[in-house]
Design an enzyme around this catalytic site. Structure first.
Site, PDB file in Angstrom:
ATOM      1  N   LYS A 171     -32.618 -11.708  33.388  1.00 23.86           N
ATOM      2  CA  LYS A 171     -32.228 -11.917  32.005  1.00 23.86           C
ATOM      3  C   LYS A 171     -30.707 -11.847  31.855  1.00 23.86           C
ATOM      4  O   LYS A 171     -30.120 -12.571  31.072  1.00 23.86           O
ATOM      5  CB  LYS A 171     -32.892 -10.847  31.127  1.00 23.86           C
ATOM      6  CG  LYS A 171     -32.980 -11.254  29.685  1.00 23.86           C
ATOM      7  CD  LYS A 171     -34.027 -10.441  28.944  1.00 23.86           C
ATOM      8  CE  LYS A 171     -33.973 -10.672  27.453  1.00 23.86           C
ATOM      9  NZ  LYS A 171     -34.249 -12.051  27.029  1.00 23.86           N
ATOM     10  N   PHE A 172     -30.086 -10.971  32.624  1.00 26.41           N
ATOM     11  CA  PHE A 172     -28.661 -10.743  32.431  1.00 26.41           C
ATOM     12  C   PHE A 172     -27.789 -11.148  33.603  1.00 26.41           C
ATOM     13  O   PHE A 172     -26.589 -11.281  33.449  1.00 26.41           O
ATOM     14  CB  PHE A 172     -28.401  -9.252  32.166  1.00 26.41           C
ATOM     15  CG  PHE A 172     -29.162  -8.704  31.003  1.00 26.41           C
ATOM     16  CD1 PHE A 172     -29.068  -9.306  29.757  1.00 26.41           C
ATOM     17  CD2 PHE A 172     -29.968  -7.589  31.150  1.00 26.41           C
ATOM     18  CE1 PHE A 172     -29.758  -8.800  28.668  1.00 26.41           C
ATOM     19  CE2 PHE A 172     -30.657  -7.077  30.066  1.00 26.41           C
ATOM     20  CZ  PHE A 172     -30.563  -7.684  28.821  1.00 26.41           C
ATOM     21  N   LYS A 210     -24.416  -9.100  42.739  1.00 23.42           N
ATOM     22  CA  LYS A 210     -25.018  -9.237  41.407  1.00 23.42           C
ATOM     23  C   LYS A 210     -23.897  -9.363  40.383  1.00 23.42           C
ATOM     24  O   LYS A 210     -23.102  -8.441  40.199  1.00 23.42           O
ATOM     25  CB  LYS A 210     -25.908  -8.019  41.103  1.00 23.42           C
ATOM     26  CG  LYS A 210     -26.555  -8.064  39.724  1.00 23.42           C
ATOM     27  CD  LYS A 210     -27.601  -6.955  39.533  1.00 23.42           C
ATOM     28  CE  LYS A 210     -28.214  -7.032  38.140  1.00 23.42           C
ATOM     29  NZ  LYS A 210     -29.274  -6.019  37.919  1.00 23.42           N
ATOM     30  N   LEU A 217     -29.811 -16.021  45.121  1.00 19.29           N
ATOM     31  CA  LEU A 217     -30.990 -15.276  45.576  1.00 19.29           C
ATOM     32  C   LEU A 217     -31.973 -15.086  44.438  1.00 19.29           C
ATOM     33  O   LEU A 217     -33.166 -14.942  44.649  1.00 19.29           O
ATOM     34  CB  LEU A 217     -30.557 -13.905  46.108  1.00 19.29           C
ATOM     35  CG  LEU A 217     -29.805 -13.891  47.432  1.00 19.29           C
ATOM     36  CD1 LEU A 217     -29.158 -12.528  47.651  1.00 19.29           C
ATOM     37  CD2 LEU A 217     -30.743 -14.219  48.575  1.00 19.29           C
ATOM     38  N   GLY A 218     -31.452 -15.063  43.240  1.00 17.55           N
ATOM     39  CA  GLY A 218     -32.336 -14.880  42.098  1.00 17.55           C
ATOM     40  C   GLY A 218     -31.527 -14.735  40.829  1.00 17.55           C
ATOM     41  O   GLY A 218     -30.291 -14.646  40.872  1.00 17.55           O
ATOM     42  N   ARG A 219     -32.239 -14.739  39.741  1.00 20.09           N
ATOM     43  CA  ARG A 219     -31.550 -14.485  38.480  1.00 20.09           C
ATOM     44  C   ARG A 219     -32.529 -13.834  37.534  1.00 20.09           C
ATOM     45  O   ARG A 219     -33.729 -14.022  37.611  1.00 20.09           O
ATOM     46  CB  ARG A 219     -30.891 -15.771  37.987  1.00 20.09           C
ATOM     47  CG  ARG A 219     -31.631 -16.606  36.988  1.00 20.09           C
ATOM     48  CD  ARG A 219     -30.935 -17.871  36.492  1.00 20.09           C
ATOM     49  NE  ARG A 219     -29.902 -18.534  37.254  1.00 20.09           N
ATOM     50  CZ  ARG A 219     -28.682 -18.787  36.755  1.00 20.09           C
ATOM     51  NH1 ARG A 219     -28.357 -18.371  35.545  1.00 20.09           N
ATOM     52  NH2 ARG A 219     -27.798 -19.459  37.465  1.00 20.09           N
ATOM     53  N   VAL A 222     -26.918 -13.005  37.617  1.00 22.59           N
ATOM     54  CA  VAL A 222     -27.151 -13.960  38.698  1.00 22.59           C
ATOM     55  C   VAL A 222     -26.846 -13.215  39.983  1.00 22.59           C
ATOM     56  O   VAL A 222     -25.863 -12.476  40.059  1.00 22.59           O
ATOM     57  CB  VAL A 222     -26.201 -15.179  38.589  1.00 22.59           C
ATOM     58  CG1 VAL A 222     -26.523 -16.198  39.666  1.00 22.59           C
ATOM     59  CG2 VAL A 222     -26.283 -15.816  37.219  1.00 22.59           C
ATOM     60  N   VAL A 223     -27.688 -13.394  40.994  1.00 19.00           N
ATOM     61  CA  VAL A 223     -27.478 -12.705  42.260  1.00 19.00           C
ATOM     62  C   VAL A 223     -27.328 -13.750  43.360  1.00 19.00           C
ATOM     63  O   VAL A 223     -28.150 -14.654  43.482  1.00 19.00           O
ATOM     64  CB  VAL A 223     -28.645 -11.730  42.571  1.00 19.00           C
ATOM     65  CG1 VAL A 223     -28.425 -11.027  43.895  1.00 19.00           C
ATOM     66  CG2 VAL A 223     -28.798 -10.707  41.450  1.00 19.00           C
ATOM     67  N   ASP A 245     -38.751  -1.026  34.038  1.00 17.45           N
ATOM     68  CA  ASP A 245     -38.882  -2.479  34.201  1.00 17.45           C
ATOM     69  C   ASP A 245     -39.493  -2.815  35.567  1.00 17.45           C
ATOM     70  O   ASP A 245     -39.050  -3.735  36.245  1.00 17.45           O
ATOM     71  CB  ASP A 245     -37.506  -3.140  34.031  1.00 17.45           C
ATOM     72  CG  ASP A 245     -37.594  -4.626  33.669  1.00 17.45           C
ATOM     73  OD1 ASP A 245     -38.684  -5.092  33.275  1.00 17.45           O
ATOM     74  OD2 ASP A 245     -36.568  -5.310  33.803  1.00 17.45           O
TER      75      ASP A 245
HETATM   76  P1  ADP Z   1     -31.630  -8.772  35.989  1.00 16.19           P
HETATM   77  O1  ADP Z   1     -31.159  -7.475  35.449  1.00 16.19           O
HETATM   78  O2  ADP Z   1     -30.882  -9.935  35.404  1.00 16.19           O
HETATM   79  O3  ADP Z   1     -33.119  -8.958  35.936  1.00 16.19           O
HETATM   80  P2  ADP Z   1     -31.922  -8.236  38.834  1.00 16.19           P
HETATM   81  O4  ADP Z   1     -31.197  -7.075  39.408  1.00 16.19           O
HETATM   82  O5  ADP Z   1     -33.383  -8.075  38.613  1.00 16.19           O
HETATM   83  O6  ADP Z   1     -31.182  -8.747  37.512  1.00 16.19           O
HETATM   84  O7  ADP Z   1     -31.694  -9.493  39.794  1.00 16.19           O
HETATM   85  C1  ADP Z   1     -32.221 -10.758  39.466  1.00 16.19           C
HETATM   86  C2  ADP Z   1     -32.964 -11.319  40.664  1.00 16.19           C
HETATM   87  O8  ADP Z   1     -32.056 -11.480  41.761  1.00 16.19           O
HETATM   88  C3  ADP Z   1     -34.086 -10.436  41.209  1.00 16.19           C
HETATM   89  O9  ADP Z   1     -35.291 -10.638  40.524  1.00 16.19           O
HETATM   90  C4  ADP Z   1     -34.152 -10.887  42.674  1.00 16.19           C
HETATM   91  O10 ADP Z   1     -34.857 -12.103  42.778  1.00 16.19           O
HETATM   92  C5  ADP Z   1     -32.679 -11.173  43.002  1.00 16.19           C
HETATM   93  N1  ADP Z   1     -32.033  -9.992  43.599  1.00 16.19           N
HETATM   94  C6  ADP Z   1     -31.545  -8.920  42.945  1.00 16.19           C
HETATM   95  N2  ADP Z   1     -31.019  -8.012  43.783  1.00 16.19           N
HETATM   96  C7  ADP Z   1     -31.171  -8.517  45.036  1.00 16.19           C
HETATM   97  C8  ADP Z   1     -30.862  -8.024  46.360  1.00 16.19           C
HETATM   98  N3  ADP Z   1     -30.264  -6.849  46.555  1.00 16.19           N
HETATM   99  N4  ADP Z   1     -31.202  -8.804  47.417  1.00 16.19           N
HETATM  100  C9  ADP Z   1     -31.821  -9.994  47.227  1.00 16.19           C
HETATM  101  N5  ADP Z   1     -32.138 -10.507  46.018  1.00 16.19           N
HETATM  102  C10 ADP Z   1     -31.822  -9.780  44.921  1.00 16.19           C
HETATM  103 MG    MG Z   2     -34.684  -8.140  36.993  1.00 14.83          MG
END
Ligand code: ADP
Ligand code: MG
Length: 326
Positions: free
Chosen positions: A40-41, A59, A36-38, A43-44, A155
């Protein structure tokens, strides 16, 4: 609100209520689709709970980053998510798993993805001003609630503001409390990580952080949502820093074509160098751009003065077109 007795001097919370499961995540969930996304720290990935068939987001957080133990940071992130359980605009935390190398947060899935995608989209996909008004109101309601509980996110950027659905446009969910802090006893100044575009001047000057730090980011966020342009982004990090510290913002008609002057006024109340003079989340919610009658806001530059009584318009009247970005 996180228990202040369990808070260290850096605004980190160490006590959590959620039971950390040590049985296998994979035996309870199937991973589906690509990620779904990633960030800095983390992978989701999308996952389906085997017992219920429900879709969630998992996450995956590595406990060691660059050779350092980061478990305390992850526990803090969990604690803040717990403290925001009743906040409708913060993503819900459902379960936590831990194995030897990772902690996995099972979160409500925000299926509409990052608002980032619509900020940089072409005209027909981009937000209208009416969309932005509704979404910014939600972001502010969520952030006001965090601030009332002394939590600063630190953030807020389009990658960390997600949507429950994209078409039709759903509601916002604030995610990623990895850098957040509890304000009761923060003595720390925030380290600058990643992109500086959304970072407030006090952070660049290593001055103390406060709830006002989030408000600056909301100003940048609103600017980007309405114009598709990042107000401080320069050719390199140095140039961006300089633009921020000089509050060098382009409010010209060129950039804000078709956007109401009330929206510009709203952004100006946030992109203020002195954090004490910046509007608070509660004040923003009372700003006429967000609290007034919808139709009048969109009559770009032909607005009645705020002192004039507004004339009621019927719901059936067509709204003027307002492309969000060029
Ligand atoms: P990081 O701390 O690595 O930045 P995030 O919590 O921001 O991690 O998650 C990274 C990315 O994953 C987000 O920018 C988003 O695109 C996706 N993501 C995070 N949480 C969810 C969620 N609950 N549902 C869908 N996508 C998510
Ligand atoms: Mg983030």
């Amino acid at each position: 609100m996180p228990d202040s007795r369990m808070m260290n001097k850096n605004g980190m919370v160490s006590n959590i209520q959620t039971r950390i499961r040590t049985d296998s995540f994979k035996s309870n969930y199937d991973l589906v689709g690509k990620e779904l996304g990633r960030g800095k720290f983390a992978v989701v990935k999308k996952c389906i709970e085997k017992a219920t068939g429900k879709e969630h987001a998992a996450k995956f957080l590595r406990k060691r980053r660059k050779g350092e133990d980061c478990r305390t940071d992850i526990i803090h992130e969990i604690a803040v998510l717990e403290s925001a359980k009743s906040n409708p605009f913060v993503v819900s935390l459902l379960e936590v798993y831990e194995d030897t190398s990772e902690i996995i947060l099972v979160l409500e899935c925000a299926a509409g993805g990052e608002i980032f995608n619509q900020c940089v989209a072409d005209n027909d996909e981009a937000f209208t001003e009416q969309d932005v008004i509704r979404l910014v109101r939600q972001i502010l309601t969520g952030v006001a609630c965090l601030h009332r509980n002394n939590v600063v996110h630190l953030d807020l950027k389009p990658q960390n503001i997600l949507l429950t659905s994209s078409r039709p446009l759903g509601d916002i969910r604030i995610v990623d409390f990895g850098l957040s802090r509890c304000m009761d006893n923060v003595t720390e100044v925030r380290e600058i990580v990643g992109t500086p575009e959304y970072v407030a001047p006090e952070i660049l000057n290593f001055e103390p952080i406060s709830t006002a730090t989030d408000m600056w980011s909301i100003g940048v966020l609103t600017y980007v949502m309405l114009t598709g342009e990042s107000p401080f982004l320069g050719g390199d990090k140095q140039e961006t820093f300089l633009n921020i510290s000089q509050v060098n913002v382009d409010y010209s008609q060129d950039v804000f074509e078709g956007v109401s002057s009330l929206a510009v006024d709203f952004i100006k109340s946030l992109l203020v160098k002195n954090p004490r003079k910046r509007a608070t989340a509660e004040e923003c919610l009372k700003h006429h751009w967000l609290s007034g009658h919808t139709h009048l806001h969109l009559l770009s530059s032909h607005l009645p003065s705020l002192d004039e009584p507004e004339t009621e318009q019927s719901e059936s009247e067509p709204e003027p077109e307002s492309p969000a970005s060029s």
